[in-house]
Design a protein around this motif. Sequence first.
Motif, short mmCIF file in Angstrom:
data_model
loop_
_atom_site.label_atom_id
_atom_site.label_comp_id
_atom_site.label_asym_id
_atom_site.label_seq_id
_atom_site.Cartn_x
_atom_site.Cartn_y
_atom_site.Cartn_z
N ASP A 377 43.55 18.28 32.30
CA ASP A 377 44.04 18.45 30.94
C ASP A 377 44.88 19.71 30.86
OD1 ASP A 377 44.30 17.51 28.31
OD2 ASP A 377 42.81 18.95 27.59
N TRP A 378 46.04 19.61 30.18
CA TRP A 378 46.95 20.73 30.02
C TRP A 378 46.59 21.51 28.76
CZ3 TRP A 378 50.61 22.72 33.16
CH2 TRP A 378 51.09 21.93 34.22
N HIS A 379 46.81 22.82 28.85
CA HIS A 379 46.72 23.67 27.66
C HIS A 379 47.78 23.23 26.66
CE1 HIS A 379 47.06 27.34 25.18
NE2 HIS A 379 45.84 27.63 25.59
N PRO A 380 47.52 23.32 25.34
CA PRO A 380 48.53 22.89 24.36
C PRO A 380 49.89 23.55 24.53
CG PRO A 380 46.42 23.20 23.27
CD PRO A 380 46.25 23.67 24.69
N LEU A 381 49.95 24.76 25.09
CA LEU A 381 51.22 25.42 25.32
C LEU A 381 51.84 25.05 26.66
CD1 LEU A 381 50.57 29.02 23.93
CD2 LEU A 381 51.77 27.13 22.85
N GLY A 382 51.10 24.35 27.52
CA GLY A 382 51.66 23.85 28.76
C GLY A 382 51.75 24.86 29.88
N HIS A 383 51.00 25.96 29.83
CA HIS A 383 51.10 26.97 30.88
C HIS A 383 49.85 27.02 31.76
CE1 HIS A 383 48.65 29.00 27.94
NE2 HIS A 383 48.46 30.03 28.73
N ILE A 384 48.78 26.31 31.40
CA ILE A 384 47.55 26.29 32.19
C ILE A 384 47.08 24.85 32.32
CG2 ILE A 384 45.14 27.02 32.32
CD1 ILE A 384 45.81 29.51 30.86
N LEU A 385 46.68 24.49 33.52
CA LEU A 385 46.10 23.18 33.79
C LEU A 385 44.63 23.38 34.16
CD1 LEU A 385 46.45 20.08 34.26
CD2 LEU A 385 46.93 20.66 36.66
N ALA A 386 43.74 22.64 33.51
CA ALA A 386 42.31 22.69 33.81
C ALA A 386 41.91 21.41 34.53
CB ALA A 386 41.49 22.84 32.52
N SER A 387 41.02 21.56 35.50
CA SER A 387 40.56 20.43 36.30
C SER A 387 39.05 20.46 36.41
CB SER A 387 41.20 20.46 37.70
OG SER A 387 40.84 21.65 38.39
N GLY A 388 38.44 19.28 36.30
CA GLY A 388 37.00 19.13 36.46
C GLY A 388 36.72 18.16 37.59
N SER A 389 35.72 18.47 38.41
CA SER A 389 35.52 17.72 39.64
C SER A 389 34.05 17.40 39.85
CB SER A 389 36.06 18.52 40.83
OG SER A 389 35.68 17.95 42.06
N ASN A 390 33.82 16.54 40.82
CA ASN A 390 32.46 16.20 41.21
C ASN A 390 31.78 17.31 42.01
OD1 ASN A 390 30.49 14.07 41.02
ND2 ASN A 390 30.69 13.77 43.23
N ASP A 391 32.53 18.36 42.39
CA ASP A 391 31.92 19.50 43.07
C ASP A 391 31.30 20.48 42.10
OD1 ASP A 391 34.13 20.61 41.91
OD2 ASP A 391 35.03 21.35 43.77
N ARG A 392 31.20 20.08 40.80
CA ARG A 392 30.50 20.82 39.74
C ARG A 392 31.19 22.12 39.36
NH1 ARG A 392 24.93 20.93 42.96
NH2 ARG A 392 26.43 21.64 44.50
N VAL A 393 32.50 22.19 39.60
CA VAL A 393 33.27 23.40 39.29
C VAL A 393 34.43 23.02 38.39
CG1 VAL A 393 34.59 25.33 40.25
CG2 VAL A 393 32.62 24.44 41.48
#
Length: 613
Positions: A377-393
């Motif tokens: 998912d991208w930050h609303p301003l488009g400068h940060i991308l967040a990722s969620g994974s099965n490695d619990r991080v």
Amino acid sequence: MDRDYPSTHGGNYDGGYRRQVGKRPVTDYGSSMVQWMRNRQPRYKGASKVEIERPSASYLANVLPPTARPQNPADAIPAKHLHSSLNKARHAVNVVRWTPEGRRLLTGSYSGEFTLWNGTAFNFETIMQAHDVAIRAATYSHNEDWLISACNDGVIKYWQPNFNNVKAIQAHHDPIRGISFSPNDTKFVTASDDASLKIFDFSGGVEESVLTGHNWDAKCVDWHPTKGLLVSGSKDHQVKLWDPRTGRCLTTMHGHKNTLAKTLFEPRRGQLLATCGRDQVARIFDLRMMRDICLLRGHEKEVSTLTWHPFHTCLLSTGGNDGSIYHYLLNEPNTPPNTATSIPPYDSPEPANAPAQTVYPAHRLQHAHDAPVWSLDWHPLGHILASGSNDRVTRFWTRARPGETECFNDRWHLGEAAAENQGAWNARAGRRSMREEEEMELEDEAEGLVDQTMPSKQAVLPGLPGLSLPSANNDGTSVGGAQKFPQGAGNLPPPPPFSLPGGIPGMDQARFAELLASGKLPPPPPPPPGQGLPPPPMLPPNFDFSKLPPGMLPPGFPPPPPPFGAAAGGLPGMGSNEGPGGGGAGVRRRGPLPSQQESLKEEQRKGKFRSVR
């Protein structure tokens, strides 16, 4: 613009034990937005007045947000790792969603918990049990007033922005894999493992229609941002477009050869549709031509998720089952050497029959995670991308600074072994840094959980709200902790001396005083005919009501409480001379706090905090 601020945590700040913790990255986009807002001008007047960035750290102040450069999507590629956030009790992260204002990141885990992370410092803020089982989908409404989430039990919950749960409905009896709002937020659609799509009225939570047509589990669904159009992907390898008004399937696309994982409309123009699946390929469909125009290759394992950039319509990010994250520019094929170049169908003589153009990644994060990436998912301003994974991080990614090249040769790009061989990463230092980050996250989570702890409900004195009954604590404090009393409550003047001007008619005053001292007062005489009861007589302080005859109080009427200033059995901590010299009257006293030095020694006896870090 991201910065690094040092953070210190220590036990004794007076020269004793002190633990120095590494730098915590902080991304502050305020300066970039202010710089752009001060110097922006209409596009027909030319470019911005800000000096063009050059590969030097001194041009960090000239970095502009992605929305200021619509013609340069490559500048928004998040190639730099910012932070890795993890909970104390680790579980697979199935959903990541930025809050509409971009201040926090919401994650939904396999344990059914919602976790909020700060969007600037990426530290832990709060955690709550949202569902009883794994959370599979969550989305915010377009008006930013509501959040709906779905879980493995087929339950959908409504949440306000303050995460107050106002409603829960049983939408399906199988796990819900996808959920999406309509453009006007009056309806939402769900996709479930029961091979059906359901459309619900949001205000009433009532099922309106059921869309059937898939031959296997429905794995994803999305509602067009501006039109009455639905898209769904299933385990039967089919992508279907639906009319939500009639529930009719408009068309079926057979481009994929395995289970679909994600289908998503382009959010700004709504002309493109992105799909991905377990056939290691992502496809881009043009809704105007009703065919695929781009074939996104490069993944070595299944493609598990994808997301569009909020401003650049040609920037797409995908996550794979091997933990990799790839970024594609649809207008740049990035064909590898010794590979035939393909042209887009728009440039061919027969666009309807031309093969789809093959596009390769513009940037690869081959080792972004150690397990499948479930959500991006991208930050609303488009400068940060967040990722969620099965490695619990949960990890955060951003753009590289001007002139920064070290971030392209780190362990996220090369892997731990290759980066260590090149001297770009040290395994021992990396483990120590990870341990320090985990300790910081544990401290943040412990502080957040303490702040959320609600005080226990204790019995209170009648007529005195907020004042709990006395307890048997050794320190003299009440169970609920220190309580605040009105100013001067401990210095109340003594009651006026006892006097009974008229006494009881027909009785000697000396005899009346004797009976009063012994507690054997006779019952009052009956009132004269036609008159009410006389007012009760004034009683002296500390009078023992147990010595009154049985007829003095009505049956079942409890005796009044002891006087407010009574020392024995009164309110705890309300003595008249508690402080030195009597100056502490009316002040509650807490028990002594444990010494920090003694606490440190106690921890060292347990084998902790012995080595200097």
